[in-house]
Design an enzyme around this catalytic site. Structure first.
Site, PDB file in Angstrom:
ATOM      1  CD  GLU A  89      -9.770  -1.156   8.063  1.00  0.00           C
ATOM      2  OE1 GLU A  89      -8.838  -1.730   8.651  1.00  0.00           O
ATOM      3  OE2 GLU A  89      -9.669  -0.683   6.904  1.00  0.00           O
ATOM      4  CG  ASP A 138      -7.548  -5.276   4.913  1.00  0.00           C
ATOM      5  OD1 ASP A 138      -6.999  -5.501   5.998  1.00  0.00           O
ATOM      6  OD2 ASP A 138      -7.638  -4.145   4.409  1.00  0.00           O
ATOM      7  CD  GLU A 168      -2.978  -1.255   2.201  1.00  0.00           C
ATOM      8  OE1 GLU A 168      -2.749  -0.686   3.286  1.00  0.00           O
ATOM      9  OE2 GLU A 168      -4.037  -1.854   1.951  1.00  0.00           O
TER      10      GLU A 168
HETATM   11  C1  GCV Z   1      -2.464   0.700   8.327  1.00  0.00           C
HETATM   12  C2  GCV Z   1      -6.019  -2.032   5.574  1.00  0.00           C
HETATM   13  C3  GCV Z   1      -6.417  -0.763   6.258  1.00  0.00           C
HETATM   14  C4  GCV Z   1      -5.264   0.223   6.306  1.00  0.00           C
HETATM   15  C5  GCV Z   1      -4.086  -0.456   6.995  1.00  0.00           C
HETATM   16  C6  GCV Z   1      -3.749  -1.735   6.246  1.00  0.00           C
HETATM   17  C7  GCV Z   1      -2.632  -2.538   6.918  1.00  0.00           C
HETATM   18  O1  GCV Z   1      -5.767  -1.806   4.222  1.00  0.00           O
HETATM   19  O2  GCV Z   1      -7.528  -0.213   5.610  1.00  0.00           O
HETATM   20  O3  GCV Z   1      -5.675   1.360   7.000  1.00  0.00           O
HETATM   21  O4  GCV Z   1      -2.978   0.388   7.049  1.00  0.00           O
HETATM   22  O5  GCV Z   1      -4.869  -2.567   6.195  1.00  0.00           O
HETATM   23  O6  GCV Z   1      -2.952  -3.535   7.552  1.00  0.00           O
HETATM   24  O7  GCV Z   1      -1.482  -2.175   6.777  1.00  0.00           O
END
Ligand code: GCV
Length: 685
Positions: free
Chosen positions: A409, A381, A302
């Site tokens: 989340e 995720d 990411e």
């Molecule tokens: C901290 C998901 C979340 C992100 C997070 C990522 C991760 O994509 O939406 O906010 O980033 O996981 O676990 O690194």
């Protein structure tokens, strides 16, 4: 010496910090009553024995008992409770003062003889766990038949990761995916001066066996990167607060730090200057914090930098860091959450679910001993339902940590009451190869994203405290029944409440994970959330994006074909029998059907319902269940403290509104796609 002279403050009632009255979570003053009215002996040396002694001193001061502190090995006087370090044959087992020993023996023995209790531990960390065991049992510690029990954690690493940014005005908020206010650690762009709440938090974590925390976001921005350099002494202050509770502090670091902080031209892990930069960084960190835990790294994920930029593998990257921290007993928590977040939605052959296995399985056996590869529980995720990640079975020669998400989340963002203990229990008990837990217990452990913040209730929703509690308890002992764990939490959080309170809380929470699943995303297909913040329904929100999280619904059917026969081949990443169980429509469990298969709406589930009717029925029933939660709560709200009642009522109202929104959008979407009416004739828009 009978004394109350211990200096360490113990919080057992609501505390007030920075004008906020803080809820005591599961450790209210009442928790110490059973011990506090007895005669207690604390025997032994070590930093954490002093913590136990301070706890005992505070308890007896509040409840009229007495206590004595003895040297290790001193003859133990007549007492109701003796907390002692066991005499080891080869010298003292206690940790040196002020340093939390890495991966020490945290076990303890609990012995009851005619109502007198002895807790004996090999280390002071074990004694602290034993103390909290007694506190948790309350009167029951002293009642009941004679006993001699050994208690030991399932795995050495029980970690909470904080995705906290130092910067309060960060675009992702101060706490990325945080639903509990601001950070416990940072305010006004720096480490807080007043760390009182960190101390209270550390006590809560210690009471459920957590032994490590990482204090900053895995997405390491420029401001957070400086925790490693300019702010190191502030990190040392935080570590000093966690230390008396047996908790080691970790930092998330950027793989590009040699460039961004060190001014080098590269962060290539095979470049000697880069390795040297990390050697010096580690020397600085451990010089300031001798019991520092290690680094957490999100690399090539990411947008975070990583070894791929230099044509190196993740083993190259992790091992270079591991060698820098090895002299200090440090660990590198290297995350396996690596995938292409810029994929083309038109490309049906790329499957995000495959990515972690494809990257990491070939590297098994190549990681140094102090690298812990941290694997999310599912291949995508933290969805409400995913199959257990096959990566957990693919690294038998690697230390592995299972990563869970306590912060909600994708499970209602602490506005929805969702008790996640049953989900985690199911994952922990899942038999993958030799079993997830046995794979981890050898040398790895557990990590989870924390749900705590500076909210007066710690977790936004008072009921979300139960998730923090359960994460600690279930990772200490994965064989525990999650509903029994919830019962423990209720008994400690609402001590002395009428029996109806416990009954209503069980009615609301026991099946709340299943309820959330019912009114949100069906049959394991995942996502369907609003992009960005991930709250609320948006069935096509991610459908035409680069993120790799698709449901492929059309007028005929829905789901992702991940079979070997006709799909992405993901099922082939599982060991037997799962590679075949998931491959076949006949054996794939209903709740994961759409994760593994693309099927027509008329496909008949094992339950006997068609997919489309299942979608309708679960969404209507999910909302009815939330209505029942509201009713159950209304029946007891007057029996709990007013601020708790008010917060829960407000959150349940939002949960109901949101569940209705989910129901109406999802049922309407699939009615419009499929044209199949609801057999129940209910209102669809
Ligand atoms: C901290 C998901 C979340 C992100 C997070 C990522 C991760 O994509 O939406 O906010 O980033 O996981 O676990 O690194």
């Amino acid at each position: 010496m009978t004394t109350t002279e211990e200096t360490h403050a113990v919080t057992s009632q609501r505390s007030t910090t920075e004008h906020v009255t803080v809820h005591p979570a599961w450790l209210p003053g009442a928790a110490s009553a059973a011990v506090g009215r007895r005669r207690v002996v604390v025997a032994g040396d070590g930093a954490l024995v002093s913590t136990v002694a301070a706890e005992v001193a505070a308890a007896v001061a509040s409840h009229g008992g007495s206590w004595t502190r003895l040297e290790a090995g001193a003859g133990v006087a007549d007492a109701d409770l003796v907390l002692t370090i066991a005499e080891a044959d080869d010298g003292p087992a206690a940790t040196p003062d002020a340093v939390v020993q890495a991966e020490c023996d945290e076990s303890f023995r609990f012995m009851r003889d005619a109502g007198s209790v002895v807790v004996e531990a090999a280390s002071d960390a074990g004694l602290l766990h034993g103390w909290f065991h007694v506190l948790r049992l309350g009167e029951a510690a002293f009642d009941g038949p004679d006993a001699d029990e050994k208690h030991a954690p399932a795995a050495a690493l029980r970690v909470l990761d904080h995705w906290d940014n130092v910067d309060e005005h960060h675009t992702m908020g101060q706490v990325e995916r945080g639903y509990s206010g601001g950070s416990l650690f940072y305010a006004h762009g720096r480490v807080r001066e007043d760390l009182t709440r960190v101390d209270e938090y550390a006590r809560l974590l210690a009471s459920v066996g957590i032994n490590s925390v990482a204090i900053n976001n895995v997405n390491v921005h420029a401001r957070e990167a400086r925790l490693l350099t300019d702010d190191l002494m502030d990190v040392a202050r935080i570590a000093a607060v966690f230390r008396p509770w047996g908790i080691r502090v970790h930092l998330s670091v950027s793989f590009a730090a040699p460039v961004t902080l060190g001014g080098l031209a590269t962060s290539d892990p095979l470049d000697p200057q880069v390795a040297h930069w990390w050697v010096r960084a580690a020397a600085r960190v451990w010089g300031a914090i001798p019991d520092f835990g290690g680094f957490v790294v999100k690399a090539d994920s990411e947008g975070q930098p990583g070894p791929f930029a230099y044509g190196r593998t993740h083993a190259d990257g992790a091992n270079m860091l591991a060698r820098a921290v090895a002299p200090y007993g440090g660990l590198i928590h290297w995350r396996a959450f690596v995938y292409n977040h810029r994929q083309d939605w038109r490309d049906r052959s790329t499957d995000r679910a495959r990515a972690a296995y494809d990257h990491f399985a070939p590297l098994d056996g190549q990681f140094d001993d102090n690298v812990v590869v941290q694997v999310k529980y599912g291949p995508l995720d933290f969805q409400v339902r995913e199959p257990v990640s096959p990566v957990l079975a693919a690294l038998p020669r690697t230390r592995v940590a299972l990563e869970l998400q306590v912060t909600q989340e994708y499970t209602g963002q602490q506005k929805h009451a969702v008790y996640l203990g049953p989900q985690w229990s199911e994952i922990l008990r899942f038999s993958l190869g030799d079993g997830v837990v046995s794979n981890l217990a050898t040398a790895g452990g557990f990590a989870a994203v924390s749900n705590a913040g500076d909210d007066p209730f710690w977790a936004g929703h008072p009921f979300a405290q139960a998730n923090l509690y359960a994460y600690g308890r279930l990772t200490w002992d994965p064989s525990l029944d999650p509903i029994a764990v919830l019962d423990e939490w209720i008994a400690q959080t609402f001590p002395g409440s009428p029996v109806e309170v416990g009954e209503a809380l069980h009615a609301i929470l026991d099946r709340s994970w299943e309820t959330y699943e019912m009114y949100t995303t069906p049959l394991g297909v995942g996502f369907m959330v609003r992009p960005g913040h991930h709250y609320g329904p948006d069935v096509d929100g991610y459908e035409y994006t680069p993120w790799g999280t698709y449901h492929f619904a059309d007028r005929d059917g829905i789901g992702v074909d991940r079979t070997r026969a006709t799909g992405t081949g993901y099922t082939g990443q599982y060991p037997a029998p799962w590679c075949d169980v998931y491959e076949s429509l006949e054996t794939c469990p209903d709740e994961l059907l759409l994760f593994f298969h693309h099927v027509p709406y008329s496909h008949v589930l094992h339950s006997g319902k068609t997919v489309i009717q299942h979608i309708y029925d679960t969404h209507f029933e999910g909302v009815e269940r939330v209505e029942a939660m509201v009713t159950a709560w209304e029946g007891i709200a007057g029996l709990v403290e007013a601020d708790v009642a008010e917060r829960v009522s407000e959150r349940l109202a939002e949960q109901l509104r949101s569940a209705e929104e989910w129901r109406d959008q999802v049922t309407t979407y699939f009615f419009r796609k499929s044209g199949v009416p609801d057999a129940g004739g209910r209102r669809i828009y």
